[in-house]
Design an enzyme around this catalytic site. Sequence first.
Site, PDB file in Angstrom:
ATOM      1  CB  SER A  94      59.017  44.532  46.334  1.00  0.00           C
ATOM      2  OG  SER A  94      57.987  45.374  45.926  1.00  0.00           O
ATOM      3  CE  LYS A 119      58.354  48.424  48.711  1.00  0.00           C
ATOM      4  NZ  LYS A 119      59.144  47.261  48.336  1.00  0.00           N
TER       5      LYS A 119
END
Length: 774
Positions: free
Chosen positions: A665, A708
């Site tokens: 990511s 996140k």
Amino acid sequence: RIGTAALAVQVVGSNWPKPHYTLLVTGLCRFQILQLLKEKPYPVAEVQQLDRLEQFTNGHKSEEELGELSEQFYKYAVQLVEMLDMSVPAVAKLRRLLDNLPREALPDILTSIIRTTNQEKLQILDAVRLEERFKMTIPLLVRQIEGLKLLQKTRKSKQDDDKRVVAIRPNRRITHGSITEDEEEEEDHDDVVMLEKKIRTSSMSEQALKVCLKEIKRLKKMPQSMPEYALTRNYLELMVELPWNKSTKDRLEIRAARIVLDNDHYAMEKLKKRVLEYLAVRQLKNNLKGPILCFVGPPGVGKTSVGRSIAKTLGREFHRIALGGVCDQSDIRGHRRTYVGSMPGRIINGLKTVGVNNPVFLLDEVDKLAKSLQGDPAAALLEVLDPEQNHSFTDHYLNVAFDLSQVLFIATANTTATIPPALLDRMEVIQVPGYTQEEKIEIAHRHLIPKQLELHGLTPQQIQIPQVTTLGIITRYTREAGVRALDRKLGAICRAVAVKVAEGQHKEAKPDRAEVGEGEDCKEHITEDAKPESISDTADLPLPPEMPILIDFHALKDILGPPMYDMEVSERLSQPGVAVGLAWTPLGGEIMFVEASRMDGDGQLTLTGQLGDIMKESAHLAISWLRSNAKRYRLTNASGSFDLLDNTDIHLHFPAGAVTKDGPSAGVTIVTCLASLFSGRLVCSDVAMTGEITLRGLVLPVGGIKDKVLAAHRAGLKRIIIPQRNEKDLEEIAAHVRQDLTFVLAACLDEVLNAAFDGGFAVKASLEHFNSKL
Ligand code: ADP
């Protein structure tokens, strides 16, 4: 002051499982203590021999003197021995001894053989005169003879057993030096009888009962000094203690359950909803053959405590089994009893601890099970958790099946990635995400602070922590998804205040502004949340004037030290070649800075910061994509060439180097960081991003969006770039967090770069439209 001199012939015993020694001694003669010379470390005394050794050899004289008495004694002795079974060798030997031994020795020997109390034995030992000894022993012999007669009459069938009891004793005749041994032996014998009684009356399964009765039969025949004696006894005691048929009654009422869950935990709506559904199904359908709930989330988000609440709502016992680091399947399933030090596994041990067969077992940290040469504990857990099998779970130690089907299992983990797939398949995963700042403040004020006050014996009249201080602790002293560090910090504050209160410093001493939160300066730290009476109204209260002690930022600094975390984002983004990424770790989301620099060289790419392979590949992908698109974006190296690596080395660094990082990511962050480096432009200071990239410049979806986003929110960032295909994940995020943030949904890298730089990122040619086919 009379003792027996003896010769130690043999010492046998062991220290395991408990110290147990058997001393074999031969009695020599009686003596009298004249003077004790010293007591420690062992007694030393001057003694005088009382019954002379010559007496034994020179028996005629005493025989004449005591003729009649000794003759009478001898007769009784013979009568007694003849009542026993002469076919037993020991009895035959005893019969021979009666004839061969001098008569003077007989009272001592026979007293040790027949059933007498320790008191009586001591009396015989104390009798120094032979005549007295004969006189005292004869009634004991008569008593034994009468007893035997009675026994033979009433229990003809069991005659043999009784003989054996008496007959065995001659072997031990020389051990009578140790006084407690007989008592202990009798006690143990009683214990074994009690144990047998308990086994017969317990409600264990038929199979278990059979095994236990067999074992107790063996135990009866075993000498105590054998290590196996203790093993078998421990085993039988465990079998008796296990809750074979004992259970608590479930009192499940969904409405009450909802109240308990709501009272114990703030927020976590999704989790509570799922737990209530689970309980409701249990109420309607009275069996447990459902999936096993597994709470997955960062530490300190209340997974364990929800488990405890579930037990509370059901009215069941709660037991936590920590599985972190368990790498031996015997930990779950027990050791076979043939091993030294064998014991049952944690499941059976837990059942013994709670004492009922339907507790709630919390299998903590199932993701931290390890494998080793000793087998795979996860495989053993499979059997435990499988409703089709666990009604006959066989612990190696017990070696009989135990029904676990009434036990309610709940598992917790930090991540599903390391849970063995087969185990994961048995469980229903419920994600427990981290908390937002607002939720943490609420949790602190509703649950943590009252709990800490109670723990420290403080009252709200003594200490006041305004919400703004709590926010300060959350942002500056902790960086976590859960509330555990926050709880610890609040504990530290309570401790410091407890000292102040206990010292009673408030009485006369000058108020210490830093600690006590008094005075002019303090007022500016108090927000509307702080109760005004903390400063002025307290004068009306019977409490000393400084109460309650108000915790402001100064006090916070005094107690907890300087802030540990600063809002560093904008500072660090003050030069080109830095971008903020978002990472997911088992501890929750994290923001992650990516730094890049270039220098003269020959096209090398250096990566530092403990990166995994996937991350390294992302970095190569990012560079390749930028090189192929350099012209389009007018990216040049230091000498103005579009070949970015021409005479240039690039170094990419991911700070917090001690932590291993991996995962795809970070792709978009690396691209943005390098784009900033080559274009010399600054990345916006309030942007964070996450997304996987492809060589063609597409942005692919990634996991852990909720954690996140929460991390970015915690760090005070305002704009978040996420892959377009992750849009659905935004629904899970609380509305007030979403309100604070702007989300940019990017399908390709152009969109990412446009959003990351103020005023967009210039593209030379018009954009062809990308459509992801992946
Ligand atoms: P975990 O098992 O997830 O690591 P714990 O269950 O041990 O975390 O929780 C740590 C502490 O935080 C406990 O004291 C718990 O009461 C508290 N806590 C966590 N979440 C909440 C919540 N939503 N409401 C109230 N207390 C909470």
